[in-house]
Design an enzyme around this catalytic site. Structure first.
Site, PDB file in Angstrom:
ATOM      1  N   ASN A   1      68.563  40.046 -66.860  1.00 35.15           N
ATOM      2  CA  ASN A   1      68.428  38.931 -68.083  1.00 35.15           C
ATOM      3  C   ASN A   1      67.046  38.367 -67.726  1.00 35.15           C
ATOM      4  O   ASN A   1      66.315  38.741 -66.976  1.00 35.15           O
ATOM      5  CB  ASN A   1      69.723  37.795 -67.816  1.00 35.15           C
ATOM      6  CG  ASN A   1      69.470  37.229 -66.433  1.00 35.15           C
ATOM      7  OD1 ASN A   1      68.544  36.550 -65.985  1.00 35.15           O
ATOM      8  ND2 ASN A   1      70.583  37.522 -65.513  1.00 35.15           N
TER       9      ASN A   1
ATOM     10  N   ILE B   1      80.625  33.621 -58.628  1.00 39.62           N
ATOM     11  CA  ILE B   1      80.642  33.039 -57.238  1.00 39.62           C
ATOM     12  C   ILE B   1      80.841  31.608 -57.142  1.00 39.62           C
ATOM     13  O   ILE B   1      81.443  31.248 -56.428  1.00 39.62           O
ATOM     14  CB  ILE B   1      79.081  33.453 -56.992  1.00 39.62           C
ATOM     15  CG1 ILE B   1      78.783  34.908 -57.098  1.00 39.62           C
ATOM     16  CG2 ILE B   1      78.737  33.017 -55.675  1.00 39.62           C
ATOM     17  CD1 ILE B   1      77.283  35.232 -56.904  1.00 39.62           C
TER      18      ILE B   1
END
Ligand code: CTP
Length: 426
Positions: A234, A331
């Protein structure tokens, strides 16, 4: 004759100067403030004060129309420098001519910038001192527009603004809201404090605000391998996360930065762990999270990875190629769900419905705080040097206006320190 200071119009100038004296600019950030003729010009003495508070030396240049809204004497009083208005004023030119003045400036800011001034700048006119200076300077130029919402949204103004931003001018605002003319909409000049904050870095976050606090921070993009040479990635540059790591360290925190591949040097005083994929970032975080009091997830973690990663290079055969992606662990959500959860801060990048989406994410992931920014907009976002944030926490919110990422990181660190202290005492 009573000066503006003596008459008490601007009583709060900390470095009260005699109107005739000139402030020395040794080692200071030199700002040339161009004021044009809009009602928001009445806010410029406040803007000068805010800039001076942050250690800048300000030279004001007014257009003829500006003097109808604010007096040169007021601005001279707060800046400590005679205001310049005319291009061909022999007395002023004998001191510092307009070319020397254009060279003197480290930054030029036009606030308020009316539709007329913006049009003159876009077309390169040099029919007064201010427009001549903008042509003659090589310093960065920032524009803080102020006008009626209809005038702002007019295609002519939009085209002029597009021309100026393409040429590298920086745009601050305008804000939306109630206007002096009674209408609602975009066109209000940003508040002086926000403009000053965007132009000049604030003083470092109170040293010691996070003294000795162990902070774990993720930053940068992740790369999800397709084969030995290709990956899904990205556009995150890591600039915001790295700036935040530096600001946290500056506030006294003991910072561990788990970073995806970013082309940035490790900030001073920060311990860096470099990873590549979301799975590696997950493992690096989980190995260290029990030792941190504050966890900040600034990384742009890939939500999916290829189901299979080939050890060699994938050869082309068919006309189409389908890559199956599988979910990566979240996460941030995993850290926030721990029974011994640290104070947890997430980021949200949204293209629409910023506040609602971020508030939803705050609740859904069980976070203590979320910093949201709009991506896909004209300014700010992933690869930009400037950004703005909307920061939310349960029961509260604060907007941090568009400013350079290091200044924004300092402001965010201050806010995190405040909320962290509130949570520790609550
Ligand atoms: N995050 C994370 N681990 C992931 C994905 C995201 O830690 N696997 C963190 C990011 O660091 C950021 C926040 O979660 O702090 C972003 O939340 P996310 O829901 O992933 O945002 P989007 O991907 O934008 O969500 P959505 O696609 O649902 O809009």
């Amino acid at each position: 004759m009573a000066t503006a200071l003596q008459s008490g119009v601007f009583p709060a100038v900390s470095h009260a100067v005699n109107a005739a004296s000139t402030v020395s600019d040794d080692g200071m950030q030199k700002i040339l403030l161009g004021v044009s003729g809009g009602i928001a010009a009445y806010k410029t003495p406040e803007l000068v004060r805010r800039l001076v508070e942050r250690g800048a030396c300000v030279q004001v240049v007014m257009t003829a129309a500006a003097a109808a809204f604010v007096t040169p004497l007021s601005l001279q009083s707060v800046s400590g420098r005679p205001v310049r208005t005319a291009l061909l004023a022999p007395e002023a030119e004998a001191g510092m001519d307009h070319i020397a003045l254009a060279r003197w400036a480290d930054q030029v800011v036009l606030a308020p910038a009316t539709a007329h001034l913006i049009a003159r700048l876009a077309h390169g006119l040099a029919d007064d001192l201010l427009t001549t200076l903008v042509l003659a300077t090589s310093a960065p130029v920032t524009i803080a527009p102020a006008m009626n919402q209809q005038m702002w949204q007019h295609p002519a103004t939009m085209a002029n603004i597009a021309m100026l931003t393409e040429r590298g001018c920086r745009l601050l605002g305008p804000a939306s809201g109630e206007q002096a003319c009674g209408e609602q909409g975009p066109g209000r000049m940003l508040e002086p404090a926000a403009i000053a904050a965007a132009l000049l870095a604030p003083p470092p976050a109170a040293a010691g605000a996070l003294a000795g606090v162990p902070v774990l921070l993720t930053a940068g993009p992740t790369r999800e391998a397709i084969d030995a040479v290709r990956y899904v990635g990205n556009r995150s540059s890591g600039k915001m996360g790295y700036a935040l790591a530096a600001a946290l360290a500056g506030a006294g925190a003991r910072v561990t930065l788990v970073s995806g591949p970013a082309q940035l040097p490790c900030p001073t005083g920060v311990q860096r762990v470099v990873v590549e994929s979301a799975a590696e970032m997950h493992d690096a975080v989980m190995a260290r999270v029990a030792d941190c009091a504050l966890f900040i997830a600034a990384a742009a973690v890939a939500d999916y990875r290829p189901a299979q990663s080939l050890p060699g290079k994938l050869k082309k055969h068919a006309d189409t190629l389908t890559i199956q992606l599988v979910r990566n662990p979240d996460i941030l959500a995993e850290v926030a769900a721990r029974p011994d959860k640290p104070f947890t801060v997430g980021f949200a990048a949204e293209t629409e419905g910023l506040e609602a989406a971020a508030r939803d994410k705050l609740g859904r992931k069980g976070l203590d705080m979320i910093a949201a920014n709009e991506v896909g907009a004209a300014a700010g976002g992933f690869e930009a040097d400037d950004n703005a944030l909307l920061v939310l926490w349960p029961g509260g919110r604060r907007t941090l206006p568009m400013m350079p990422k290091p200044a924004l990181a300092t402001a965010l660190t201050q806010l995190i320190a405040e909320r962290y202290a509130a949570s520790a005492s609550g």
